[in-house]
Scaffold this motif. Structure first.
Motif, PDB file in Angstrom:
ATOM      1  N   MET A 180       0.826  -1.215   0.000  1.00  0.00           N
ATOM      2  CA  MET A 180       0.000   0.000   0.000  1.00  0.00           C
ATOM      3  C   MET A 180       0.858   1.261   0.000  1.00  0.00           C
ATOM      4  O   MET A 180       0.463   2.277  -0.560  1.00  0.00           O
ATOM      5  N   LYS A 181       2.026   1.194   0.606  1.00  0.00           N
ATOM      6  CA  LYS A 181       2.941   2.338   0.526  1.00  0.00           C
ATOM      7  C   LYS A 181       3.335   2.582  -0.934  1.00  0.00           C
ATOM      8  O   LYS A 181       3.325   3.720  -1.401  1.00  0.00           O
ATOM      9  N   LYS A 182       3.673   1.505  -1.631  1.00  0.00           N
ATOM     10  CA  LYS A 182       4.059   1.631  -3.042  1.00  0.00           C
ATOM     11  C   LYS A 182       2.889   2.128  -3.889  1.00  0.00           C
ATOM     12  O   LYS A 182       3.047   3.033  -4.705  1.00  0.00           O
ATOM     13  N   LEU A 183       1.712   1.539  -3.699  1.00  0.00           N
ATOM     14  CA  LEU A 183       0.538   1.975  -4.466  1.00  0.00           C
ATOM     15  C   LEU A 183       0.150   3.406  -4.128  1.00  0.00           C
ATOM     16  O   LEU A 183      -0.286   4.156  -4.999  1.00  0.00           O
ATOM     17  N   GLY A 184       0.298   3.779  -2.860  1.00  0.00           N
ATOM     18  CA  GLY A 184       0.010   5.155  -2.454  1.00  0.00           C
ATOM     19  C   GLY A 184       0.895   6.150  -3.178  1.00  0.00           C
ATOM     20  O   GLY A 184       0.456   7.249  -3.521  1.00  0.00           O
ATOM     21  N   GLY A 185       2.148   5.759  -3.439  1.00  0.00           N
ATOM     22  CA  GLY A 185       3.054   6.623  -4.186  1.00  0.00           C
ATOM     23  C   GLY A 185       2.589   6.831  -5.616  1.00  0.00           C
ATOM     24  O   GLY A 185       2.858   7.860  -6.224  1.00  0.00           O
ATOM     25  N   ILE A 186       1.851   5.867  -6.143  1.00  0.00           N
ATOM     26  CA  ILE A 186       1.352   5.950  -7.526  1.00  0.00           C
ATOM     27  C   ILE A 186      -0.046   6.558  -7.566  1.00  0.00           C
ATOM     28  O   ILE A 186      -0.336   7.444  -8.379  1.00  0.00           O
ATOM     29  N   LEU A 187      -0.938   6.076  -6.690  1.00  0.00           N
ATOM     30  CA  LEU A 187      -2.358   6.442  -6.756  1.00  0.00           C
ATOM     31  C   LEU A 187      -2.761   7.560  -5.799  1.00  0.00           C
ATOM     32  O   LEU A 187      -3.873   8.067  -5.883  1.00  0.00           O
ATOM     33  N   GLY A 188      -1.890   7.913  -4.876  1.00  0.00           N
ATOM     34  CA  GLY A 188      -2.219   8.937  -3.891  1.00  0.00           C
ATOM     35  C   GLY A 188      -2.503   8.327  -2.525  1.00  0.00           C
ATOM     36  O   GLY A 188      -2.580   7.111  -2.363  1.00  0.00           O
ATOM     37  N   ASP A 189      -2.680   9.187  -1.549  1.00  0.00           N
ATOM     38  CA  ASP A 189      -2.851   8.778  -0.153  1.00  0.00           C
ATOM     39  C   ASP A 189      -4.189   8.076   0.054  1.00  0.00           C
ATOM     40  O   ASP A 189      -5.246   8.641  -0.212  1.00  0.00           O
ATOM     41  N   PHE A 190      -4.148   6.844   0.537  1.00  0.00           N
ATOM     42  CA  PHE A 190      -5.373   6.103   0.841  1.00  0.00           C
ATOM     43  C   PHE A 190      -5.908   6.475   2.213  1.00  0.00           C
ATOM     44  O   PHE A 190      -7.098   6.402   2.466  1.00  0.00           O
TER      45      PHE A 190
END
Length: 172
Positions: A128-138
């Motif tokens: 989720m840290k990696k995806l957050g870097g791509i998609l924004g803050d969850f």
């Protein structure tokens, strides 16, 4: 492996549903009731119906069924367990009136079969840290061994005050 497998199975939900972060701060000063499935819930469940219009009712996945059967409509339900056993707590409930706040490691059938709005949260795991870097803050919701601690952290981040805990049998 289960966590990663579930997160990959839930990838479309991660992309298609809003982040729980969009709710942070929106309930400043509104009371919250964090409902867990401990033994004290049975003694207090009827009182919760009265609070539906006066507080944010946040329940954990294991307490949604008892609340639904008692006619209590929580506003939010948290799910963050990867097991099929946890899915069975929510299986077949239909529309409960709650919105689901789920971490992607949650058992995929919980997210697939939930009838209602859905939000994505993060326990701040590496994926989720990696995806957050791509998609924004969850929106990070901290959970320390129990989803009820995550429900408490969510209530804090919503801005709720005071926060009470029926069903949270701390002696156990």
């Amino acid at each position: 492996r289960t966590y990663l497998s579930n997160a990959l199975d839930n990838i479309l939900s991660i992309v298609d549903h809003p982040p729980v972060q969009s709710l942070f701060g929106r309930f400043k000063g509104v009371p919250a009731v964090v409902v867990s499935a401990g033994p004290s819930l049975d003694r207090n469940i009827d009182l919760l119906r009265v609070l539906e219009n006066h507080a944010v009712l946040i329940c954990v996945d294991t307490s949604l069924g008892p609340l639904h059967r008692a006619g209590v409509r929580p506003h939010l339900v948290l799910a963050g367990d990867s097991s099929e056993a946890n899915f069975r707590h929510m299986q077949g409930l239909g529309h409960t009136g709650a919105a689901l706040v789920a971490e992607p490691m949650t058992h995929p059938r919980i997210i697939e079969e939930f009838d209602g709005d859905k939000f994505v949260m993060s326990f701040n795991e590496i994926l989720m840290k990696k995806l957050g870097g791509i998609l924004g803050d969850f929106g990070v919701v901290k959970a320390w061994g129990s989803i009820s601690t995550g429900a408490f952290d969510l209530a804090r981040k919503l801005g709720c005050n005071p926060i009470v805990f029926p069903g949270q049998a701390l002696a156990f």
